[in-house]
Motif scaffolding. Structure first.
Motif, PDB file in Angstrom:
ATOM      1  N   CYS A  39       0.837  -1.218   0.000  1.00 16.03           N
ATOM      2  CA  CYS A  39       0.000   0.000   0.000  1.00 16.03           C
ATOM      3  C   CYS A  39       0.866   1.261   0.000  1.00 16.03           C
ATOM      4  O   CYS A  39       0.626   2.183  -0.774  1.00 16.03           O
ATOM      5  CB  CYS A  39      -0.905   0.034   1.234  1.00 16.03           C
ATOM      6  SG  CYS A  39      -2.200  -1.206   1.229  1.00 16.03           S
ATOM      7  N   THR A  40       1.876   1.301   0.875  1.00 16.08           N
ATOM      8  CA  THR A  40       2.662   2.541   0.981  1.00 16.08           C
ATOM      9  C   THR A  40       3.512   2.757  -0.277  1.00 16.08           C
ATOM     10  O   THR A  40       3.760   3.900  -0.658  1.00 16.08           O
ATOM     11  CB  THR A  40       3.531   2.575   2.262  1.00 16.08           C
ATOM     12  OG1 THR A  40       4.297   1.363   2.355  1.00 16.08           O
ATOM     13  CG2 THR A  40       2.674   2.718   3.505  1.00 16.08           C
ATOM     14  N   LYS A  41       3.931   1.659  -0.923  1.00 10.98           N
ATOM     15  CA  LYS A  41       4.669   1.832  -2.190  1.00 10.98           C
ATOM     16  C   LYS A  41       3.742   2.416  -3.252  1.00 10.98           C
ATOM     17  O   LYS A  41       4.124   3.308  -4.006  1.00 10.98           O
ATOM     18  CB  LYS A  41       5.245   0.489  -2.664  1.00 10.98           C
ATOM     19  CG  LYS A  41       6.558   0.156  -1.970  1.00 10.98           C
ATOM     20  CD  LYS A  41       7.094  -1.200  -2.421  1.00 10.98           C
ATOM     21  CE  LYS A  41       8.296  -1.601  -1.558  1.00 10.98           C
ATOM     22  NZ  LYS A  41       8.675  -3.007  -1.742  1.00 10.98           N
ATOM     23  N   ALA A  42       2.505   1.931  -3.307  1.00 14.09           N
ATOM     24  CA  ALA A  42       1.523   2.462  -4.259  1.00 14.09           C
ATOM     25  C   ALA A  42       1.249   3.939  -3.962  1.00 14.09           C
ATOM     26  O   ALA A  42       1.127   4.756  -4.879  1.00 14.09           O
ATOM     27  CB  ALA A  42       0.234   1.649  -4.188  1.00 14.09           C
ATOM     28  N   VAL A  43       1.199   4.276  -2.661  1.00 12.84           N
ATOM     29  CA  VAL A  43       1.003   5.683  -2.266  1.00 12.84           C
ATOM     30  C   VAL A  43       2.191   6.521  -2.758  1.00 12.84           C
ATOM     31  O   VAL A  43       2.004   7.625  -3.285  1.00 12.84           O
ATOM     32  CB  VAL A  43       0.848   5.809  -0.722  1.00 12.84           C
ATOM     33  CG1 VAL A  43       1.000   7.252  -0.263  1.00 12.84           C
ATOM     34  CG2 VAL A  43      -0.500   5.244  -0.271  1.00 12.84           C
ATOM     35  N   GLY A  44       3.399   5.982  -2.628  1.00 17.56           N
ATOM     36  CA  GLY A  44       4.611   6.701  -3.075  1.00 17.56           C
ATOM     37  C   GLY A  44       4.566   6.994  -4.561  1.00 17.56           C
ATOM     38  O   GLY A  44       4.861   8.117  -4.995  1.00 17.56           O
ATOM     39  N   VAL A  45       4.160   6.003  -5.348  1.00 18.50           N
ATOM     40  CA  VAL A  45       4.081   6.172  -6.802  1.00 18.50           C
ATOM     41  C   VAL A  45       3.012   7.216  -7.135  1.00 18.50           C
ATOM     42  O   VAL A  45       3.235   8.137  -7.932  1.00 18.50           O
ATOM     43  CB  VAL A  45       3.756   4.813  -7.479  1.00 18.50           C
ATOM     44  CG1 VAL A  45       3.439   4.999  -8.961  1.00 18.50           C
ATOM     45  CG2 VAL A  45       4.914   3.828  -7.297  1.00 18.50           C
ATOM     46  N   LEU A  52       1.855  15.261  -5.381  1.00 14.76           N
ATOM     47  CA  LEU A  52       1.287  15.480  -4.039  1.00 14.76           C
ATOM     48  C   LEU A  52       2.448  15.516  -3.027  1.00 14.76           C
ATOM     49  O   LEU A  52       3.456  14.840  -3.210  1.00 14.76           O
ATOM     50  CB  LEU A  52       0.308  14.358  -3.684  1.00 14.76           C
ATOM     51  CG  LEU A  52      -0.922  14.218  -4.597  1.00 14.76           C
ATOM     52  CD1 LEU A  52      -1.705  12.946  -4.262  1.00 14.76           C
ATOM     53  CD2 LEU A  52      -1.826  15.440  -4.468  1.00 14.76           C
ATOM     54  N   PRO A  53       2.314  16.308  -1.947  1.00 17.36           N
ATOM     55  CA  PRO A  53       3.413  16.422  -0.977  1.00 17.36           C
ATOM     56  C   PRO A  53       3.732  15.061  -0.329  1.00 17.36           C
ATOM     57  O   PRO A  53       2.804  14.325   0.043  1.00 17.36           O
ATOM     58  CB  PRO A  53       2.876  17.413   0.063  1.00 17.36           C
ATOM     59  CG  PRO A  53       1.409  17.485  -0.144  1.00 17.36           C
ATOM     60  CD  PRO A  53       1.148  17.126  -1.569  1.00 17.36           C
ATOM     61  N   PRO A  54       5.026  14.690  -0.226  1.00 16.38           N
ATOM     62  CA  PRO A  54       5.391  13.374   0.331  1.00 16.38           C
ATOM     63  C   PRO A  54       4.972  13.228   1.794  1.00 16.38           C
ATOM     64  O   PRO A  54       4.503  12.169   2.199  1.00 16.38           O
ATOM     65  CB  PRO A  54       6.912  13.318   0.202  1.00 16.38           C
ATOM     66  CG  PRO A  54       7.346  14.564  -0.489  1.00 16.38           C
ATOM     67  CD  PRO A  54       6.199  15.492  -0.610  1.00 16.38           C
ATOM     68  N   ALA A  55       5.124  14.303   2.595  1.00 18.86           N
ATOM     69  CA  ALA A  55       4.788  14.198   4.020  1.00 18.86           C
ATOM     70  C   ALA A  55       3.440  14.851   4.285  1.00 18.86           C
ATOM     71  O   ALA A  55       3.021  15.754   3.557  1.00 18.86           O
ATOM     72  CB  ALA A  55       5.862  14.858   4.857  1.00 18.86           C
ATOM     73  N   ASP A  56       2.749  14.371   5.323  1.00 18.46           N
ATOM     74  CA  ASP A  56       1.448  14.925   5.700  1.00 18.46           C
ATOM     75  C   ASP A  56       1.382  14.886   7.234  1.00 18.46           C
ATOM     76  O   ASP A  56       0.872  13.929   7.827  1.00 18.46           O
ATOM     77  CB  ASP A  56       0.337  14.082   5.065  1.00 18.46           C
ATOM     78  CG  ASP A  56      -1.050  14.655   5.315  1.00 18.46           C
ATOM     79  OD1 ASP A  56      -1.211  15.436   6.283  1.00 18.46           O
ATOM     80  OD2 ASP A  56      -1.985  14.314   4.560  1.00 18.46           O
TER      81      ASP A  56
END
Lengths: 115, 115
Positions: A39-45, A52-56
């Protein structure tokens, strides 16, 4: 002496039962972690593709508070839950840096091909 | 411009779906960890009560090898899986030290009461 031996043998049997549970739980943890990183890799892509900003920070704060609450309800030390999240997030950041580096290398290649 | 806005809005929607999955997985992880520590605490008490050795290098080596194998099958970095196990084991050792300290304090109390 025989009583002590019996008690120790019984203790080893109980220990072996706990170890079977620990092994099952570890297999579940490994598979859950594998799915989380998918999931987090898909979010990174997705974030890289759409700028979109990398950090939130607001999302991260909400995650910490939620995990501490869940830990407390499950009789798990909330400080450990927070340390666990930051351990995982360190690995997520490492993956995102790899995604960004791969994406930059691709851009470089496209630019060279277009020149 | 509207196309870009639409694409970004769609990306945010997909992101929100991934986050819902991550939150569910995190809740599962927290509960699995809580259950794992319930088992390892029981193991700590059992070992202390029966004078079984606290460490078991052969078992630990087998756990590392198994988790690396499971990780590989699940497309998770085996090095990360090993780091994860050692992160967990550090907390287990901390719990076992607390159990040992509490048990020593109890023995001390009994000895004083018996004096």
């Amino acid at each position: 002496m025989t009583d002590t031996n019996d008690a120790t043998a019984r203790a080893r049997e109980i220990l072996s039962g706990y170890r079977a549970s620990i092994d099952n739980i570890d297999a579940a943890l490994i598979h859950m972690l594998a799915e989380r990183f998918r999931c987090t890799k898909a979010v990174g892509v997705l974030k890289a593709e759409h700028g979109l900003p990398p950090a939130d920070p607001a999302r991260e704060q909400a995650q910490i508070e939620r995990l501490r609450r869940l830990a407390k309800d499950a009789q798990l030390d909330p400080d450990f839950a927070e340390k666990f999240l930051s351990f995982i997030v360190k690995e997520v950041i490492r993956h995102h840096e790899m995604i960004a580096a791969a994406s930059a290398a691709n851009d470089q290649e496209s630019a060279t091909a277009g020149a």
